[in-house]
Design an enzyme around this catalytic site. Structure first.
Site, PDB file in Angstrom:
ATOM      1  N   GLY A 153      29.007 -20.103 -23.990  1.00  0.00           N
ATOM      2  CA  GLY A 153      28.135 -18.965 -24.284  1.00  0.00           C
ATOM      3  C   GLY A 153      28.510 -17.701 -23.548  1.00  0.00           C
ATOM      4  O   GLY A 153      29.686 -17.344 -23.437  1.00  0.00           O
ATOM      5  N   ILE A 154      27.497 -17.006 -23.049  1.00  0.00           N
ATOM      6  CA  ILE A 154      27.726 -15.735 -22.365  1.00  0.00           C
ATOM      7  C   ILE A 154      28.597 -15.925 -21.130  1.00  0.00           C
ATOM      8  O   ILE A 154      29.480 -15.114 -20.847  1.00  0.00           O
ATOM      9  CB  ILE A 154      26.375 -15.086 -22.001  1.00  0.00           C
ATOM     10  CG1 ILE A 154      25.638 -14.642 -23.273  1.00  0.00           C
ATOM     11  CG2 ILE A 154      26.582 -13.883 -21.087  1.00  0.00           C
ATOM     12  CD1 ILE A 154      24.254 -14.088 -23.034  1.00  0.00           C
ATOM     13  N   ASN A 172      25.291 -15.680 -13.619  1.00  0.00           N
ATOM     14  CA  ASN A 172      24.943 -15.772 -15.033  1.00  0.00           C
ATOM     15  C   ASN A 172      24.072 -16.982 -15.359  1.00  0.00           C
ATOM     16  O   ASN A 172      23.292 -16.946 -16.315  1.00  0.00           O
ATOM     17  CB  ASN A 172      26.229 -15.837 -15.873  1.00  0.00           C
ATOM     18  CG  ASN A 172      25.967 -16.276 -17.289  1.00  0.00           C
ATOM     19  OD1 ASN A 172      25.410 -15.536 -18.100  1.00  0.00           O
ATOM     20  ND2 ASN A 172      26.334 -17.522 -17.602  1.00  0.00           N
ATOM     21  N   LYS A 230       6.546 -21.932 -22.388  1.00  0.00           N
ATOM     22  CA  LYS A 230       5.181 -22.346 -22.719  1.00  0.00           C
ATOM     23  C   LYS A 230       4.262 -21.221 -22.254  1.00  0.00           C
ATOM     24  O   LYS A 230       4.589 -20.488 -21.317  1.00  0.00           O
ATOM     25  CB  LYS A 230       4.771 -23.636 -21.991  1.00  0.00           C
ATOM     26  CG  LYS A 230       5.401 -24.911 -22.509  1.00  0.00           C
ATOM     27  CD  LYS A 230       4.783 -25.373 -23.824  1.00  0.00           C
ATOM     28  CE  LYS A 230       5.369 -26.705 -24.265  1.00  0.00           C
ATOM     29  NZ  LYS A 230       4.809 -27.136 -25.567  1.00  0.00           N
ATOM     30  N   ASN A 276       7.261 -11.302 -21.881  1.00  0.00           N
ATOM     31  CA  ASN A 276       7.394 -11.923 -23.197  1.00  0.00           C
ATOM     32  C   ASN A 276       6.391 -13.061 -23.324  1.00  0.00           C
ATOM     33  O   ASN A 276       6.163 -13.811 -22.366  1.00  0.00           O
ATOM     34  CB  ASN A 276       8.813 -12.457 -23.411  1.00  0.00           C
ATOM     35  CG  ASN A 276       9.139 -12.650 -24.882  1.00  0.00           C
ATOM     36  OD1 ASN A 276       8.445 -12.138 -25.763  1.00  0.00           O
ATOM     37  ND2 ASN A 276      10.200 -13.378 -25.153  1.00  0.00           N
ATOM     38  N   TYR A 316      10.168 -17.309 -17.027  1.00  0.00           N
ATOM     39  CA  TYR A 316      11.454 -16.658 -17.267  1.00  0.00           C
ATOM     40  C   TYR A 316      11.379 -15.162 -16.931  1.00  0.00           C
ATOM     41  O   TYR A 316      12.253 -14.617 -16.242  1.00  0.00           O
ATOM     42  CB  TYR A 316      11.843 -16.858 -18.722  1.00  0.00           C
ATOM     43  CG  TYR A 316      13.202 -16.325 -19.098  1.00  0.00           C
ATOM     44  CD1 TYR A 316      14.355 -17.016 -18.761  1.00  0.00           C
ATOM     45  CD2 TYR A 316      13.332 -15.131 -19.821  1.00  0.00           C
ATOM     46  CE1 TYR A 316      15.609 -16.536 -19.112  1.00  0.00           C
ATOM     47  CE2 TYR A 316      14.572 -14.651 -20.180  1.00  0.00           C
ATOM     48  CZ  TYR A 316      15.719 -15.355 -19.832  1.00  0.00           C
ATOM     49  OH  TYR A 316      16.958 -14.864 -20.184  1.00  0.00           O
ATOM     50  N   LYS A 358      13.499 -13.101 -14.091  1.00  0.00           N
ATOM     51  CA  LYS A 358      14.406 -12.010 -14.446  1.00  0.00           C
ATOM     52  C   LYS A 358      13.956 -10.677 -13.851  1.00  0.00           C
ATOM     53  O   LYS A 358      14.791  -9.815 -13.535  1.00  0.00           O
ATOM     54  CB  LYS A 358      14.527 -11.916 -15.969  1.00  0.00           C
ATOM     55  CG  LYS A 358      15.207 -13.128 -16.602  1.00  0.00           C
ATOM     56  CD  LYS A 358      16.591 -13.386 -16.017  1.00  0.00           C
ATOM     57  CE  LYS A 358      17.335 -14.502 -16.730  1.00  0.00           C
ATOM     58  NZ  LYS A 358      18.695 -14.728 -16.191  1.00  0.00           N
TER      59      LYS A 358
END
Length: 489
Positions: free
Chosen positions: A262-263, A330, A337, A389, A395, A399
């Site tokens: 991935g990234i 990374n 949830k 979000n 999360y 971040k």
């Protein structure tokens, strides 16, 4: 992942249908390819009163080998370009509306000190924007507002942010618009950043504000004092070691966590292409994929669980003999949830891997001097850490914490010449986003100025710029790789 809508509307039938129904018309982005010229086309130069960065722009134009034209607002450009031996001409307002004539628009607003002096911005972009071709570039240059000598100057310079972000939303056609604040004395540290924003490497980076500070460091409040007409270009900026623009990371060692796929794999690939020896770290369970990725890059694979208590010491021991110059954090996970349904384990695992592990690893590498002076630390945040979000409190917390690390550590690392920055990706086409429900996936793709998702390489190219030896003046910055997403804007 394949974007069927993007492919459809870039076909003759799809384009006609989309126009008739008023659907979004995303362009296929021009991304960097080693077999194509990185810079070409015509660059239009504009300026406000007493521009102070035209010399730096002339050096850039000479370095990348493009041809320039001067808008009437930049009356000093033609004689300056002539002194530099550059091919140049004048942009005629009658040429406005000639699609594709221009590849980039550069405006030096560094001398604007009052809101009454903002009019040349209107004149320049009014005359030139319609002549900017697909995948064109807009870069506005100013002075950091917090370093300004008066409230009026601060006001006028801060106004540039609204202009630049609006241009990014108006221009469409995969055109990017970004603002670079250059502190007095940091002029010689501008080229690497301008090269990035003018090149296909920044295809999915738009609406961003970046500060370049004197003394080789960025962040808020680090800039020098008020301007004078006799700015000494480059004063106070440390000498940057010589490097090859085609291989700027040659001789440097870079650590990338979560590098198996991935990234992370894209980051490792781009850093290796820039000349770095890459040390990829990932979970023991991903050992086969990690080995395969690093084998292709002639890199080194280290299988560690970065969340394990012993991991920082193990990583430090593995890197101790030769040290490293670049650390890219990374690795990350999601355990989504709503918080009422989220277990303690779901919360803690995300915080531990996405945030706390970064702190522990950096502490170990910095304490032992394994991350060398003049090094780079680059974290991967997210627009979720900026806007939050639904269903991602863990999360988003992790971040946002990455952003806090960058802002808080930048001043502490400046004595060793180490920069720390983060990228904040938006919707990137990965295995994770491919598993999203169709409606959410389509919303993520279309709710930005590019009307499409980004690619892992877009994140990787932005990280490579922040790792660049010429980016020593960029620190404490959060750069969104989101196509100018409406989320958190």
């Amino acid at each position: 992942m394949n974007d069927s809508y993007l492919n459809f509307v870039n076909s003759p039938l799809g384009a006609r249908l989309a126009r008739s129904l008023g659907w979004p018309l995303p362009e296929v982005l021009r991304r960097y390819r080693a077999d194509r010229p990185e810079f070409d086309g015509l660059v239009a130069i504009g300026a406000g009163r007493e521009p102070r960065l035209l010399d730096a722009l002339a050096n850039l134009v000479a370095s990348i080998g493009v041809t320039s034209v001067a808008h009437e607002s930049a009356g000093l450009w033609v004689p300056l370009a002539t002194r530099h031996g550059l091919m140049t001409g004048r942009f005629e307002p009658a040429e406005a509306g000639s699609p594709g004539k221009l590849a980039a628009l550069l405006f030096d607003a560094s001398g604007i000190e009052d809101s009454s002096q903002l009019a040349p911005l209107h004149g320049f972009f009014h005359d030139t924007l319609r002549s900017l071709g697909k995948c064109g570039r807009i870069v506005v240059l100013g002075r950091p507002p917090e370093s300004c000598a008066s409230p009026r100057q601060w006001t006028a310079q801060r106004a540039l942010e609204g202009l630049t972000r609006s241009l990014g939303k108006e221009a469409r056609r995969a055109i990017t618009a970004n603002l670079v604040y250059v502190a007095q004395g940091a002029e010689s540290g501008l080229e690497a950043t301008l090269r990035f924003f003018l090149s296909p490497r920044s295809a999915y980076v738009s609406g961003q504000v970046v500060r370049i500070a004197a003394g080789g460091f960025g962040g808020h409040g680090d800039a020098g004092g008020p301007d004078s007409p006799n700015d000494a270009a480059g004063a106070g900026v440390p000498t940057t070691p010589a490097f090859d623009w085609s291989q700027p990371l040659a001789g440097r060692r870079a650590v990338v966590t979560g590098a198996a796929r991935g990234i992370g794999a894209a980051i490792a690939s781009v850093l290796a292409a820039e000349g770095a020896h890459v040390i990829g770290i990932d979970m023991p369970s991903a050992r086969d994929a990690l080995d395969a990725t690093l084998r292709q890059l002639n890199g080194t694979a280290l299988a560690f669980d970065i969340a394990a208590p012993e991991a920082p010491a193990q990583i430090a021991a593995a890197l101790d003999e030769q040290g490293v110059d670049i650390v890219v954090h990374n690795a990350g996970i999601t355990k989504d949830k709503t918080i009422a349904k989220m277990t303690d384990a779901m919360w803690q695992s995300v915080i531990d891997i996405n945030l706390s592990a970064q702190e522990r690893i950096d502490d170990a590498l910095l304490a032992a001097g394994i991350l060398r002076d003049g090094g780079r630390i680059i974290g991967v945040s997210s627009i979720s850490g900026i806007a939050g979000n639904l269903g991602q409190t863990n999360y988003a917390t992790s971040k946002a914490g990455v952003i806090g690390r960058v802002q808080s550590m930048a001043p502490h690392l400046r004595a060793r010449g180490i920069t720390i920055n983060a990228v904040a990706p938006g919707f990137i086409e990965t295995q994770m986003t491919a598993r999203m429900p169709l409606t959410l996936r389509e919303a993520g793709r279309r709710m930005n100025s590019m009307s499409q998702g980004g690619q892992p390489v877009d994140v990787a190219q932005t990280i490579a710029w922040l790792a660049h030896p010429g980016a020593a003046g960029v620190s404490g910055q959060i750069v969104r790789v989101c196509g100018q997403s409406l989320i958190g804007a």
